[in-house]
Design a protein around this motif. Structure first.
Motif, mmCIF file in Angstrom:
data_model
loop_
_atom_site.group_PDB
_atom_site.id
_atom_site.type_symbol
_atom_site.label_atom_id
_atom_site.label_comp_id
_atom_site.label_asym_id
_atom_site.label_seq_id
_atom_site.Cartn_x
_atom_site.Cartn_y
_atom_site.Cartn_z
ATOM 1 N N LYS A 60 12.837 -89.017 -15.138
ATOM 2 C CA LYS A 60 14.028 -88.228 -14.847
ATOM 3 C C LYS A 60 15.248 -89.133 -14.984
ATOM 4 C CE LYS A 60 11.571 -85.016 -11.932
ATOM 5 N NZ LYS A 60 10.952 -84.824 -10.617
ATOM 6 N N ASN A 61 16.313 -88.592 -15.552
ATOM 7 C CA ASN A 61 17.569 -89.327 -15.722
ATOM 8 C C ASN A 61 17.559 -90.315 -16.894
ATOM 9 O OD1 ASN A 61 20.216 -89.541 -14.651
ATOM 10 N ND2 ASN A 61 19.722 -91.597 -13.958
ATOM 11 N N SER A 62 16.473 -90.288 -17.681
ATOM 12 C CA SER A 62 16.403 -91.212 -18.827
ATOM 13 C C SER A 62 17.280 -90.714 -19.977
ATOM 14 C CB SER A 62 14.952 -91.313 -19.310
ATOM 15 O OG SER A 62 14.462 -90.019 -19.628
ATOM 16 N N PHE A 63 17.458 -91.583 -20.966
ATOM 17 C CA PHE A 63 18.101 -91.186 -22.222
ATOM 18 C C PHE A 63 17.374 -91.865 -23.375
ATOM 19 C CE2 PHE A 63 21.014 -91.505 -25.791
ATOM 20 C CZ PHE A 63 21.417 -90.181 -25.899
ATOM 21 N N HIS A 64 16.929 -91.055 -24.354
ATOM 22 C CA HIS A 64 16.162 -91.646 -25.460
ATOM 23 C C HIS A 64 16.684 -91.283 -26.847
ATOM 24 C CE1 HIS A 64 13.334 -93.424 -22.715
ATOM 25 N NE2 HIS A 64 13.101 -92.262 -22.143
ATOM 26 N N GLY A 65 17.802 -90.560 -26.933
ATOM 27 C CA GLY A 65 18.364 -90.323 -28.263
ATOM 28 C C GLY A 65 18.775 -88.883 -28.488
ATOM 29 N N ARG A 66 19.246 -88.607 -29.710
ATOM 30 C CA ARG A 66 19.893 -87.325 -30.019
ATOM 31 C C ARG A 66 19.164 -86.496 -31.066
ATOM 32 N NH1 ARG A 66 24.592 -85.692 -27.085
ATOM 33 N NH2 ARG A 66 25.590 -87.565 -26.306
ATOM 34 N N THR A 67 18.034 -86.980 -31.602
ATOM 35 C CA THR A 67 17.261 -86.099 -32.478
ATOM 36 C C THR A 67 16.603 -85.050 -31.591
ATOM 37 O OG1 THR A 67 15.291 -87.466 -32.242
ATOM 38 C CG2 THR A 67 16.762 -88.002 -34.085
ATOM 39 N N VAL A 68 16.072 -83.983 -32.179
ATOM 40 C CA VAL A 68 15.514 -82.921 -31.331
ATOM 41 C C VAL A 68 14.374 -83.473 -30.461
ATOM 42 C CG1 VAL A 68 14.260 -80.729 -31.347
ATOM 43 C CG2 VAL A 68 16.290 -81.002 -32.738
ATOM 44 N N THR A 69 13.542 -84.347 -31.037
ATOM 45 C CA THR A 69 12.415 -84.859 -30.246
ATOM 46 C C THR A 69 12.872 -85.868 -29.185
ATOM 47 O OG1 THR A 69 10.801 -84.416 -31.948
ATOM 48 C CG2 THR A 69 10.239 -86.162 -30.395
ATOM 49 N N THR A 70 13.818 -86.720 -29.513
ATOM 50 C CA THR A 70 14.241 -87.697 -28.497
ATOM 51 C C THR A 70 15.128 -87.033 -27.429
ATOM 52 O OG1 THR A 70 16.016 -88.506 -29.952
ATOM 53 C CG2 THR A 70 13.949 -89.757 -29.933
ATOM 54 N N LEU A 71 15.815 -85.952 -27.801
ATOM 55 C CA LEU A 71 16.495 -85.160 -26.755
ATOM 56 C C LEU A 71 15.446 -84.542 -25.837
ATOM 57 C CD1 LEU A 71 19.290 -83.018 -28.494
ATOM 58 C CD2 LEU A 71 19.627 -84.842 -26.835
#
Ligand SMILES: Cc1ncc(COP(=O)(O)O)c(C=O)c1O
Length: 395
Positions: A138-149
């Motif tokens: 929770k609260n992570s960020f992994h990117g802006r592609t559909v899968t990493t979103l």
């Protein structure tokens, strides 16, 4: 030279409206100093969101990049080239990982990590086991592609772009919650996390939690994917931030600071995952671009040189002490490690502080409700002092 208003108009007229930019146009700089189009100087506490790890226009970096650009800028991944291979060896020798896949960005490096984790379980347990889910925090960020979103553990990113990629489960950084999720779901193949949640507000995970999680994951054959995109490349005072805790991940993703300001991403594999991807399973036209790799080689040589990481830790401690000395009454908390710091202030919101500081000539970032500092790793003590003086002048 164009005026600021010319630049702003051209940008607003022709660039898609996805960034809320500040009213400043940078044109050049050196180390931790930016210069705008009017000639005004700024102290840089952001390094382009952690990308300009050796500061702006570092001499050795610029020379290597220019030389490579003048020699051969690209040759496609159908052929060998000496620069990309050299960077891969440096990354493996520095980390103890076995193989590297090169991408162009953090999100792409994470896509590669996610694909690898799923294929590892597919190959080992078969399609019928459906062992393909990944726990992220929770609260992570992994990117802006559909899968990493989809992998990102914040609801605010799960909007508009439906359908999102299935197969992500969100847990608090709590071992019991993760264990229960693994056991009750039965289809988990990996856990993915940042050791300090950067975009989430500069929130460090506990080293003891990471060690316990690592032991549990190893027992269950669940892969550990560490997203070092913001925390890696000496940012926290170790080459990679998980090294503070002594865990050994199966997959590590890098980007941001690796290229020193040029686009590059990397997904690193250990002995368990190095053979998972084979011919045709993954690829990238520009991945491992020789110009980016030439810059990255200089970055690695510098940040792995004797005493460099120790200096990063020292500068981080110095910034904390200076901030408390100058602004102690204004600060409620400083979190983070090395030169990745999140600061909570009492009297003004982070966004306002960053905007006011920019006018005074200091570049800083926000992360959620906190002010975030990611200065160049090569920032000098004089620049730190000057930046903090300028920041203090807004209170
Ligand atoms: C931890 C983390 N992972 C992934 C990303 C995405 O990287 P990129 O913007 O290069 O795709 C970021 C970017 O902020 C990040 O901080």
């Amino acid at each position: 030279m164009s005026t600021f208003n010319d630049i702003k108009k051209q940008d607003n007229d022709f660039i898609a409206n996805t960034y809320a930019r500040f009213d400043v146009a940078f044109v050049s700089g050196k180390n931790a100093r930016f210069i705008d189009e009017s000639g005004k100087e700024y102290i840089d506490f952001g390094s382009g969101i952690g990308t300009n790890s050796l500061g702006i226009a570092n001499d050795a970096w610029a020379e290597a990049v220019s030389l490579q650009a003048s020699r051969m800028q690209h040759c496609s991944n159908l052929y060998y080239n000496p620069v990309t291979a050299k960077l891969a060896e440096k990354l493996c020798r520095t980390t103890g990982m076995k193989k590297v896949f090169f991408a162009n960005s953090g999100a792409e490096a994470n896509e590669c990590g996610i694909k690898t984790a799923r294929k590892y379980s597919f190959d080992k347990y078969g399609a019928d086991a459906c062992r393909n889910k990944i726990i992220t925090l929770k609260n992570s960020f992994h990117g802006r592609t559909v899968t990493t979103l989809s992998a990102t553990g914040q609801d605010v990113f799960h909007n508009y772009f439906f359908p999102f990629t299935d197969g992500f489960l969100f847990c608090a950084p709590d071992l019991d919650e993760i264990k229960n999720t693994v056991m009750s779901d039965g289809h988990v193949c990996a856990v993915m996390f940042e050791t300090i949640q950067g975009e989430g507000g500069v929130l460090p995970l506990d080293d003891g939690f990471l060690r316990d999680l690592s032991a549990f994951a190893a027992k269950e054959d669940i892969l550990l994917i560490v997203d070092e995109i913001q925390t890696g490349i000496a940012r926290t005072g170790r080459f990679l931030s998980y090294m503070h805790s002594g865990i050994s991940p199966d997959i590590v993703t890098l980007a941001k600071g690796l290229g020193g300001g040029l686009p590059i991403g990397a997904c690193l594999f250990n002995e368990k995952t190095e053979k998972v991807l084979s011919f045709g399973d993954h690829g990238s036209t520009f991945g491992g671009n020789p110009v980016s790799c030439a810059g990255a080689c200089v970055v690695l040589d510098k940040v792995t040189s004797d005493g460099f990481c120790g200096e990063v830790e020292k500068k981080g401690e110095y910034i904390k002490a200076k901030l408390f000395e100058k602004l102690g009454d204004e600060i409620t908390e400083i979190r983070g490690r090395g030169l990745m710091l999140g600061i909570d202030f009492k009297s003004k919101p982070a966004k306002q502080i960053v905007a006011e500081a920019l006018k005074k000539g200091v570049v800083m970032l926000t992360a959620k409700q906190s002010v975030r500092l990611l200065p160049p790793l090569t920032i000098t003590y004089e620049d730190i002092d000057e930046g903090i003086e300028k920041l203090a002048s807004i209170f």
